[in-house]
Design an enzyme around this catalytic site. Structure first.
Site, PDB file in Angstrom:
ATOM      1  N   ASP B  11       0.670  -2.472   0.377  1.00  0.00           N
ATOM      2  CA  ASP B  11      -0.353  -2.324  -0.652  1.00  0.00           C
ATOM      3  C   ASP B  11      -1.011  -3.687  -0.842  1.00  0.00           C
ATOM      4  OD1 ASP B  11      -1.836  -1.277  -2.865  1.00  0.00           O
ATOM      5  OD2 ASP B  11      -0.440  -2.257  -4.217  1.00  0.00           O
ATOM      6  N   SER B  12      -2.151  -3.674  -1.522  1.00  0.00           N
ATOM      7  CA  SER B  12      -2.823  -4.946  -1.825  1.00  0.00           C
ATOM      8  C   SER B  12      -2.020  -5.787  -2.825  1.00  0.00           C
ATOM      9  CB  SER B  12      -4.212  -4.674  -2.379  1.00  0.00           C
ATOM     10  OG  SER B  12      -4.126  -3.850  -3.523  1.00  0.00           O
ATOM     11  N   TYR B  43      -8.233  -5.415  -3.511  1.00  0.00           N
ATOM     12  CA  TYR B  43      -9.104  -4.946  -2.426  1.00  0.00           C
ATOM     13  C   TYR B  43     -10.284  -4.145  -2.982  1.00  0.00           C
ATOM     14  CZ  TYR B  43      -5.415  -5.910   1.075  1.00  0.00           C
ATOM     15  OH  TYR B  43      -4.486  -6.489   1.891  1.00  0.00           O
ATOM     16  N   GLY B  44     -10.131  -3.648  -4.212  1.00  0.00           N
ATOM     17  CA  GLY B  44     -11.041  -2.636  -4.757  1.00  0.00           C
ATOM     18  C   GLY B  44     -12.477  -3.064  -4.951  1.00  0.00           C
ATOM     19  N   CYS B  74      -2.180   2.151  -0.727  1.00  0.00           N
ATOM     20  CA  CYS B  74      -3.327   1.557  -1.414  1.00  0.00           C
ATOM     21  C   CYS B  74      -4.498   2.470  -1.100  1.00  0.00           C
ATOM     22  CB  CYS B  74      -3.581   0.143  -0.869  1.00  0.00           C
ATOM     23  SG  CYS B  74      -5.128  -0.595  -1.427  1.00  0.00           S
ATOM     24  N   ASN B  75      -5.083   3.049  -2.137  1.00  0.00           N
ATOM     25  CA  ASN B  75      -6.181   3.978  -1.910  1.00  0.00           C
ATOM     26  C   ASN B  75      -7.378   3.297  -1.261  1.00  0.00           C
ATOM     27  OD1 ASN B  75      -5.916   6.889  -3.264  1.00  0.00           O
ATOM     28  ND2 ASN B  75      -4.666   5.456  -4.413  1.00  0.00           N
ATOM     29  N   THR B  76      -7.664   2.043  -1.668  1.00  0.00           N
ATOM     30  CA  THR B  76      -8.826   1.362  -1.102  1.00  0.00           C
ATOM     31  C   THR B  76      -8.638   1.141   0.395  1.00  0.00           C
ATOM     32  OG1 THR B  76      -9.197   0.259  -3.219  1.00  0.00           O
ATOM     33  CG2 THR B  76     -10.321  -0.648  -1.310  1.00  0.00           C
ATOM     34  N   GLU B 153      -1.665  -3.963 -15.069  1.00  0.00           N
ATOM     35  CA  GLU B 153      -0.918  -5.169 -14.682  1.00  0.00           C
ATOM     36  C   GLU B 153      -0.531  -6.030 -15.880  1.00  0.00           C
ATOM     37  OE1 GLU B 153      -1.930  -7.374 -11.272  1.00  0.00           O
ATOM     38  OE2 GLU B 153      -2.116  -5.583 -10.039  1.00  0.00           O
ATOM     39  N   CYS B 190      -6.051   5.675  -7.429  1.00  0.00           N
ATOM     40  CA  CYS B 190      -5.700   4.259  -7.290  1.00  0.00           C
ATOM     41  C   CYS B 190      -4.246   4.179  -7.720  1.00  0.00           C
ATOM     42  CB  CYS B 190      -6.587   3.388  -8.178  1.00  0.00           C
ATOM     43  SG  CYS B 190      -5.999   1.676  -8.335  1.00  0.00           S
ATOM     44  N   THR B 191      -3.443   3.435  -6.980  1.00  0.00           N
ATOM     45  CA  THR B 191      -1.992   3.468  -7.218  1.00  0.00           C
ATOM     46  C   THR B 191      -1.592   2.850  -8.553  1.00  0.00           C
ATOM     47  OG1 THR B 191      -1.750   1.436  -5.980  1.00  0.00           O
ATOM     48  CG2 THR B 191      -1.428   3.491  -4.775  1.00  0.00           C
ATOM     49  N   HIS B 192      -2.523   2.143  -9.209  1.00  0.00           N
ATOM     50  CA  HIS B 192      -2.209   1.622 -10.541  1.00  0.00           C
ATOM     51  C   HIS B 192      -2.301   2.699 -11.627  1.00  0.00           C
ATOM     52  CE1 HIS B 192      -2.914  -2.364  -8.765  1.00  0.00           C
ATOM     53  NE2 HIS B 192      -2.338  -2.876  -9.823  1.00  0.00           N
TER      54      HIS B 192
END
Lengths: 301, 301
Positions: B11-12, B43-44, B74-76, B153, B190-192
């Protein structure tokens, strides 16, 4: 060193444009080369080693473009990497911290100073050290405000969200509230924060002086140019503009001179131009994407 | 290919830990190697070329650690770089988009689907394409929610700020409000975003099904392992744990097995560990910082 060379500026991204704006307003006769390291932004959550490496690469890139002076228009890079940058280039280097600290000590008359900045800048203790060096008795209150950067970049600087976030971070700096923390001046120790100036002012009230580290740095640049005899004389610019503008009117001349400032980004030029418009009121005209090539391997340290 | 090899994840940054958690819960017998590219996060907001380069470097790093399968958590990176990643490694690769789209079409019964994600994922149109491929008649409403990442975050996922931001981004998905936009399912692309699940649910109401792209990907991984005969049999893990744990009790064994998951970051391991605790409920035990070395020069393209 020719006084006709441009001034170099680099930042981790768009935030440094507030410093560019302050420099441009204070020194309209100077020309600028700006690099925004948008491929690796933000620096504010990254480690010393990484910020040092990125900053040195940026400084060398800018120096290679022929500048008479380098402004590190990023508080995080200034806080963490100024010695490394100074070792890696041969032109004079001005960072954000020392000018910001000086202006804060002056504004607070040496008493209680708040500093808001990124996580990495705060963790470095750079502002505290710089302020204490000037005024050993000063009381310094440091605070990271990480959400201010995305708020500024998303254009939400004057939103209810910004007000709620500012109240969360800075509410106790407002006199009369619960758990009030008294300060005389507040350093906007991240180049994005001047974009949120109005909301910050509303939150902390009128009694605290706001110190914009970019404006302080622009003042330091002006002094250095004067003392080193590096300031570009007004007449030279007029000549240059005349040569370019021919017989056209002076407004048009001015416009053409503005065109002489060059902007580079390491990624996503389109997004930079969009956000820049929000920061400057106009999109940079000479904007070019450049690339930092990484090696293919990862090394375990 | 040995079924006893671990599954690779990259992931980023920390966001992919929600995918790790989903994988770990669904496949407790599997072991994992995780890379968070914290030196270059996020990355987004970055361009296709840059995200491709970073993603390929990460994929090669993970492959070199000997994995049987790679999950692009990471979706991006999944939206922009999956073809480039697949070309650059020889193990099977599973991204976030196709599983997320499939789960969304199922959840919405092919009708109206909302997708929230980073700026770059939305701009790529990857979700829209993947959904339309499965269900050409589906109505897709895409929306970038950039502030959700810093909110997650910073540990502000359940704050008033998060509620205000969610209302701003998603308020019109709630039935009965002004300018209501009707959707049957909403992809957390988005993984967040699963970290903000509760606030998102409050904002949009109970009528919309939430699709967690990480959970959908974990399901896809399970299917692929089964169909390729790559799933690690329960007994092998017990043997391994026995070999390590000796005669100790099974709870202790389980704990030691968890220790076998390895985590790498490209920067700021301390911050990663802190945020990971918020995302996972525990800090990774085997966490190591690795470095990506860039060349010293910048090239104009």
């Amino acid at each position: 060193m020719s006084r006709n060379l441009p001034i170099g500026i680099f930042d981790s991204g768009v935030g440094g444009l507030t410093v560019y704006r302050a420099l441009h307003e204070r020194l309209p006769e100077e020309r600028f080369v700006y690099l925004g390291d948008t491929a690796r932004v933000p620096y504010g959550t990254k480690s010393l080693a990484t910020v040092e490496r990125y900053a040195v690469e940026n400084a060398r890139f800018i120096e290679a473009h022929g500048v008479k002076l380098l402004v590190v228009a990023c508080n995080t890079a200034s806080a963490l990497a100024l010695p490394a940058i100074r070792r890696s280039v041969s032109v004079p280097v001005i960072g954000m911290i020392e000018p910001g600290a000086r202006a804060a000590v002056r504004a607070a008359m040496g008493k209680s100073i708040g500093v808001i900045a990124t996580e990495s800048t705060i963790r470095s203790g750079a502002y505290r050290r710089a302020i204490r060096e000037l005024e050993p008795e000063a009381n310094v209150v440091e605070r990271a405000c990480p959400l201010f950067v995305p708020l500024a970049e998303e254009g939400w600087a004057e939103s209810d969200v910004a007000r709620t976030v500012a109240a969360e971070y800075l509410g106790d700096f407002r006199p009369g509230g619960a758990g009030h923390v008294g300060i005389d001046a507040l350093v906007l120790g991240c180049t994005h924060y001047p974009i949120l100036r109005r909301v910050i002012r509303e939150t902390i009230g009128d009694g605290v002086r706001l110190v914009d580290s970019g404006e302080a740095a622009a003042e330091a640049v002006e002094s250095l140019l004067a003392s080193e005899g590096l300031a570009r004389p007004r007449a030279d610019v007029d000549d240059l503009c005349d040569a370019r503008a021919g017989d056209e009117a002076s407004a048009r001349r001015r416009e053409l001179c503005d065109d002489l400032d060059r902007f580079y980004v390491t990624d996503a030029a389109e997004r930079f131009a969009r956000v820049a418009e929000r920061f400057l009121g106009f999109a940079p005209r000479m904007l070019e994407a450049v690339e930092i090539w990484g090696r293919d391997e990862l090394h375990t340290r």
